[in-house]
Design an enzyme around this catalytic site. Structure first.
Site, PDB file in Angstrom:
ATOM      1  N   ASP A   8       0.869  -1.172   0.000  1.00 26.32           N
ATOM      2  CA  ASP A   8       0.000   0.000   0.000  1.00 26.32           C
ATOM      3  C   ASP A   8       0.921   1.242   0.000  1.00 26.32           C
ATOM      4  OD1 ASP A   8      -2.531   1.471   0.826  1.00 26.32           O
ATOM      5  OD2 ASP A   8      -1.277   1.876   2.562  1.00 26.32           O
ATOM      6  N   ASP A 173      -1.888  -0.751   5.892  1.00 27.84           N
ATOM      7  CA  ASP A 173      -2.083  -0.051   7.172  1.00 27.84           C
ATOM      8  C   ASP A 173      -3.536   0.141   7.570  1.00 27.84           C
ATOM      9  OD1 ASP A 173      -2.453   1.971   5.068  1.00 27.84           O
ATOM     10  OD2 ASP A 173      -2.544   3.418   6.711  1.00 27.84           O
ATOM     11  N   ASP A 177      -7.257  -2.103   3.310  1.00 26.04           N
ATOM     12  CA  ASP A 177      -6.301  -3.155   2.917  1.00 26.04           C
ATOM     13  C   ASP A 177      -6.787  -4.554   3.290  1.00 26.04           C
ATOM     14  OD1 ASP A 177      -4.325  -1.419   1.795  1.00 26.04           O
ATOM     15  OD2 ASP A 177      -3.889  -0.753   3.833  1.00 26.04           O
TER      16      ASP A 177
HETATM   17  O1  LIG Z   1      -6.155   6.995  -1.405  1.00 29.13           O
HETATM   18  C1  LIG Z   1      -6.163   6.938  -0.144  1.00 29.13           C
HETATM   19  O2  LIG Z   1      -7.070   7.412   0.537  1.00 29.13           O
HETATM   20  C2  LIG Z   1      -5.102   6.197   0.579  1.00 29.13           C
HETATM   21  O3  LIG Z   1      -4.269   5.489  -0.269  1.00 29.13           O
HETATM   22  P1  LIG Z   1      -3.664   4.079   0.136  1.00 29.13           P
HETATM   23  O4  LIG Z   1      -4.609   3.054  -0.369  1.00 29.13           O
HETATM   24  O5  LIG Z   1      -2.338   4.081  -0.595  1.00 29.13           O
HETATM   25  O6  LIG Z   1      -3.499   4.045   1.611  1.00 29.13           O
HETATM   26 MG   LIG Z   2      -2.904   3.099   3.299  1.00 26.92          MG
END
Ligand SMILES: O=C(O)COP(=O)(O)O
Ligand SMILES: [Mg+2]
EC number: 3.1.3.18
Length: 227
Positions: A8, A173, A177
């Site tokens: 991520d 995180d 996810d």
């Molecule tokens: O676009 C977002 O709100 C967060 O992005 P991410 O999926 O990389 O944590």
């Molecule tokens: Mg993230």
């Protein structure tokens, strides 16, 4: 054996969960991992152009999943795996809850995001009534027609690699996810991650965000992770 690491971006490759500052130690160790023959890919809620730019300049080669699963890119091919979203929904959502449209919505097809990243019950009911996916990444609220979130794109990317899920390690995180990590063999959550996603983790790092990535990749390079 792990052949692909998917990570991520926001909150995972950054120095913390409240900043966009990329942790350069995390990028450096992921590059080293690629030199040792393990490809690295990005899985994020961000738009395709933003991720493609990061991916190119990070010099990773494992492909990417953008828009929370809806857009997949690998080996010069980009595919959209979700139903497009009607952008009028963004206006309706913005008006109803007085949230701000992300500047990236202009470049998105399937998943729209809004700030602040707070998700009260009435927003969840609004989405449920319309059969929409809704979750917060800690950075933004996301809505889309794909109820499987990042999972659908991750499944497609792993298929394009011709790998089995047991050969893939994923790092994340936030609760966005969960669907992503369910598709990989070895699930890693950074130490400062959301409570709910930690419940499905095979490994929770002691360190937060980018330094958590350094921690798990160090273990992988030492042969201490058996997928
Ligand atoms: O676009 C977002 O709100 C967060 O992005 P991410 O999926 O990389 O944590
Ligand atoms: Mg993230």
């Amino acid at each position: 054996m792990i052949k692909l690491v998917l990570t991520d971006v926001d909150g995972t490759l950054t120095t913390d969960r409240d900043t966009y500052e990329i942790d350069l130690d995390a990028i450096e160790i992921l590059r080293l991992l690629e030199k040792r023959g393990v490809k690295v890919g990005l899985v994020s809620g961000n738009s395709y152009p933003v991720l493609r730019g990061l991916y190119t300049y990070f010099n990773f080669h494992g492909g990417l999943v953008a828009e929370n699963g809806c857009v997949v890119y690998y080996n010069n091919n980009m595919v959209k795996v979700c139903e497009e979203i009607d952008k009028n929904l963004a206006l309706e959502f913005e008006r109803e809850f007085k949230v701000r449209n992300s500047w990236q919505n202009e470049f998105k097809y399937c998943d729209l995001s809004f700030t602040p990243p707070l998700l009260p019950e009435n927003m969840i009911s609004w989405a449920k009534e319309r059969n929409l996916y809704i979750k917060t990444s800690g950075y933004a609220i996301h809505i889309s027609r794909s109820l499987s979130g990042k999972g659908i794109g991750v499944r497609k990317l792993i298929e394009l690699h011709g790998l089995d899920k047991s050969e893939v390690l994923g790092i994340g995180d936030s609760n966005t996810d969960i669907e992503f990590l369910q598709e990989v063999g070895f699930k890693v959550v950074v130490g400062n991650g959301d409570k709910e996603v930690k419940k499905i983790a095979d490994y929770i790092t002691f360190n937060k965000s980018g330094k958590g990535v350094v921690e798990i990749i160090t273990k992988l390079l030492r042969g201490e992770i058996n997928g």
